[in-house]
Structure formats: C-alpha cells, structure tokens
Design a protein around this motif. Structure first.
Motif, PDB file in Angstrom:
ATOM      1  N   CYS A 248      -9.411   4.645   8.550  1.00 14.42           N
ATOM      2  CA  CYS A 248      -9.846   3.675   7.919  1.00 14.42           C
ATOM      3  C   CYS A 248     -10.884   3.988   6.821  1.00 14.42           C
ATOM      4  N   GLY A 249     -10.674   2.969   5.865  1.00 14.89           N
ATOM      5  CA  GLY A 249     -11.693   3.408   4.801  1.00 14.89           C
ATOM      6  C   GLY A 249     -12.341   2.143   4.285  1.00 14.89           C
ATOM      7  N   THR A 250     -13.609   2.268   3.607  1.00  6.66           N
ATOM      8  CA  THR A 250     -14.525   1.054   3.014  1.00  6.66           C
ATOM      9  C   THR A 250     -15.221   1.491   2.001  1.00  6.66           C
ATOM     10  N   GLY A 251     -15.794   0.602   1.427  1.00  9.68           N
ATOM     11  CA  GLY A 251     -16.739   0.814   0.314  1.00  9.68           C
ATOM     12  C   GLY A 251     -16.220   0.097  -0.904  1.00  9.68           C
ATOM     13  N   VAL A 252     -15.203  -0.634  -0.482  1.00  5.34           N
ATOM     14  CA  VAL A 252     -14.593  -1.452  -1.691  1.00  5.34           C
ATOM     15  C   VAL A 252     -14.993  -3.128  -1.511  1.00  5.34           C
ATOM     16  N   VAL A 253     -15.012  -3.848  -2.747  1.00  4.49           N
ATOM     17  CA  VAL A 253     -15.192  -5.148  -2.300  1.00  4.49           C
ATOM     18  C   VAL A 253     -13.929  -5.809  -2.197  1.00  4.49           C
ATOM     19  N   VAL A 254     -12.877  -5.520  -2.638  1.00  3.01           N
ATOM     20  CA  VAL A 254     -11.680  -6.113  -2.077  1.00  3.01           C
ATOM     21  C   VAL A 254     -10.643  -5.095  -1.681  1.00  3.01           C
ATOM     22  N   VAL A 255      -9.658  -5.691  -0.945  1.00  5.56           N
ATOM     23  CA  VAL A 255      -8.611  -4.672  -0.325  1.00  5.56           C
ATOM     24  C   VAL A 255      -7.884  -4.031  -1.430  1.00  5.56           C
ATOM     25  N   THR A 256      -7.797  -2.749  -1.668  1.00  2.79           N
ATOM     26  CA  THR A 256      -7.053  -2.325  -2.516  1.00  2.79           C
ATOM     27  C   THR A 256      -6.024  -1.111  -2.076  1.00  2.79           C
ATOM     28  N   LEU A 257      -4.642  -1.003  -2.555  1.00  3.57           N
ATOM     29  CA  LEU A 257      -3.595  -0.214  -1.938  1.00  3.57           C
ATOM     30  C   LEU A 257      -3.889   1.441  -2.284  1.00  3.57           C
ATOM     31  N   ASN A 258      -5.011   1.707  -3.276  1.00  2.00           N
ATOM     32  CA  ASN A 258      -5.129   2.957  -3.774  1.00  2.00           C
ATOM     33  C   ASN A 258      -6.146   3.569  -3.206  1.00  2.00           C
ATOM     34  N   PRO A 259      -5.763   4.811  -2.124  1.00  2.00           N
ATOM     35  CA  PRO A 259      -6.876   5.394  -1.408  1.00  2.00           C
ATOM     36  C   PRO A 259      -8.073   5.842  -2.172  1.00  2.00           C
ATOM     37  N   TYR A 260      -8.024   6.296  -3.404  1.00  2.00           N
ATOM     38  CA  TYR A 260      -8.996   6.947  -4.269  1.00  2.00           C
ATOM     39  C   TYR A 260     -10.193   5.889  -4.463  1.00  2.00           C
ATOM     40  N   GLU A 261     -10.029   4.614  -4.322  1.00  2.00           N
ATOM     41  CA  GLU A 261     -10.886   3.697  -4.578  1.00  2.00           C
ATOM     42  C   GLU A 261     -12.015   3.508  -3.521  1.00  2.00           C
ATOM     43  N   TYR A 262     -11.925   3.965  -2.297  1.00  2.00           N
ATOM     44  CA  TYR A 262     -12.518   3.825  -1.269  1.00  2.00           C
ATOM     45  C   TYR A 262     -13.614   5.060  -1.159  1.00  2.00           C
ATOM     46  N   ASP A 263     -14.654   4.513  -0.764  1.00  2.00           N
ATOM     47  CA  ASP A 263     -15.859   5.498  -0.913  1.00  2.00           C
ATOM     48  C   ASP A 263     -16.049   6.162   0.619  1.00  2.00           C
ATOM     49  N   TYR A 264     -15.666   5.655   1.256  1.00  2.00           N
ATOM     50  CA  TYR A 264     -16.061   6.031   2.798  1.00  2.00           C
ATOM     51  C   TYR A 264     -14.699   6.307   3.730  1.00  2.00           C
ATOM     52  N   TRP A 265     -14.715   7.444   4.437  1.00  2.00           N
ATOM     53  CA  TRP A 265     -13.596   7.448   5.359  1.00  2.00           C
ATOM     54  C   TRP A 265     -14.050   7.974   6.752  1.00  2.00           C
ATOM     55  N   GLY A 266     -13.289   7.688   7.919  1.00  2.00           N
ATOM     56  CA  GLY A 266     -13.440   8.310   8.901  1.00  2.00           C
ATOM     57  C   GLY A 266     -12.849   9.658   8.951  1.00  2.00           C
ATOM     58  N   GLN A 267     -12.780  10.226  10.079  1.00  2.00           N
ATOM     59  CA  GLN A 267     -12.230  11.552  10.405  1.00  2.00           C
ATOM     60  C   GLN A 267     -10.590  11.503  10.765  1.00  2.00           C
ATOM     61  N   GLY A 268     -10.201  10.252  11.045  1.00  2.00           N
ATOM     62  CA  GLY A 268      -8.913  10.013  11.303  1.00  2.00           C
ATOM     63  C   GLY A 268      -8.626  10.229  12.854  1.00  2.00           C
ATOM     64  N   THR A 269      -7.356   9.543  13.222  1.00  2.00           N
ATOM     65  CA  THR A 269      -6.691   9.529  14.861  1.00  2.00           C
ATOM     66  C   THR A 269      -5.261   9.627  14.533  1.00  2.00           C
ATOM     67  N   GLN A 270      -5.028  10.421  15.407  1.00  2.00           N
ATOM     68  CA  GLN A 270      -3.524  11.035  15.333  1.00  2.00           C
ATOM     69  C   GLN A 270      -2.715   9.907  16.428  1.00  2.00           C
ATOM     70  N   VAL A 271      -1.517   9.580  15.695  1.00  2.00           N
ATOM     71  CA  VAL A 271      -0.630   8.689  16.199  1.00  2.00           C
ATOM     72  C   VAL A 271       0.654   9.131  16.126  1.00  2.00           C
ATOM     73  N   THR A 272       1.457   9.660  17.524  1.00  2.00           N
ATOM     74  CA  THR A 272       2.440  10.069  17.569  1.00  2.00           C
ATOM     75  C   THR A 272       3.516   9.194  18.271  1.00  2.00           C
ATOM     76  N   VAL A 273       4.710   8.795  17.861  1.00  2.00           N
ATOM     77  CA  VAL A 273       5.719   8.048  18.450  1.00  2.00           C
ATOM     78  C   VAL A 273       7.042   8.510  18.651  1.00  2.00           C
ATOM     79  N   SER A 274       7.238   8.850  19.838  1.00  2.00           N
ATOM     80  CA  SER A 274       8.501   9.545  20.342  1.00  2.00           C
ATOM     81  C   SER A 274       9.490   8.974  20.389  1.00  2.00           C
ATOM     82  N   SER A 275      10.783   9.318  20.087  1.00  2.00           N
ATOM     83  CA  SER A 275      12.191   8.503  20.005  1.00  2.00           C
ATOM     84  C   SER A 275      12.893   8.677  21.345  1.00  2.00           C
TER      85      SER A 275
END
Length: 123
Positions: free
Chosen positions: A96-123
């Motif tokens: 998840c990212g934040t620090g933007v005034v409006v939602v944008t699809l460009n990740p480089y415009e976000y100022d703050y990020w979390g460390q991430g969480t892994q999602v694995t979907v098995s078939s």
C-alpha cells in the motif's frame, strides 16, 4: 511522515479469498488517497486499487474489477483490500502506498510505502 504496515497475506487456493490490511500512523494520512499495488518477480509494480481520502471514491485495475474491493476505515486509519475469487496470476507482493492527493496509477508519485505482504495463490 506516514508509516504504513501491511498484513493479511498468505497462501490460498485458487478461488479463495484474503483480506489485506494497511494500517497507518502519522500526520496527514487522513487527507491522502491510498493505493494498493502489487509486484511479481521480474515485473514492474502495478496498480491494483485506490481509494480517495474520504473513502467515497474507488478505482480498480481491469484485472481485478468485480473480484477485489478496497475500503477505508477512517476511525482506525486503516485501508483494506478484500480479494475474492483469487487466481494464480494474482500471486505477488502487495504494497500500500500513500502521500498523494488523488489516486494515481503511477507508483513513483506515492511518497510512502509499507514493507509489503506476500500473496500466493496455488492452482
């Protein structure tokens, strides 16, 4: 400064569900839009879903429309991503990212990020 912590990832079978959480602390978070992104090995970070500061407006990537739902609990300073009907191609680290005034699809415009969480979907 804003700090973000994601949780809720895991291993799930195709067709299953997970709910990711993005808990925030710090000034101004309530005035920012929030985006969920994902990144698979060897691929660019891609936009998944976004929500505006009030929670009244949402946006989704075409690949997840109808399956994922983003929501925001302002009292808890937390943004959620409910993921249903998961597919193997949803496997990635979700950020998840934040620090933007409006939602944008460009990740480089976000100022703050979390460390991430892994999602694995098995078939």
């Amino acid at each position: 400064q804003v700090q973000l912590v994601e949780s809720g990832g895991g291993l799930v079978q195709a067709g299953g569900s997970l709910r990711l959480s993005c808990a925030a602390s710090g000034r101004n978070f309530r005035t920012y839009a929030v985006g969920w992104f994902r990144q698979a090995p060897g691929k660019e970070r891609e936009f998944v879903a976004g929500v505006n500061w009030s929670g009244s407006s949402t946006q989704y990537a075409d690949s997840v429309k109808g399956r994922f739902t983003i929501s925001r609990d302002k009292a808890k300073n937390t943004v959620y991503l409910q993921m249903n009907s998961l597919k193997p191609e949803d496997t990635a680290v979700y950020y998840c990212g934040t620090g933007v005034v409006v939602v944008t699809l460009n990740p480089y415009e976000y100022d703050y990020w979390g460390q991430g969480t892994q999602v694995t979907v098995s078939s």
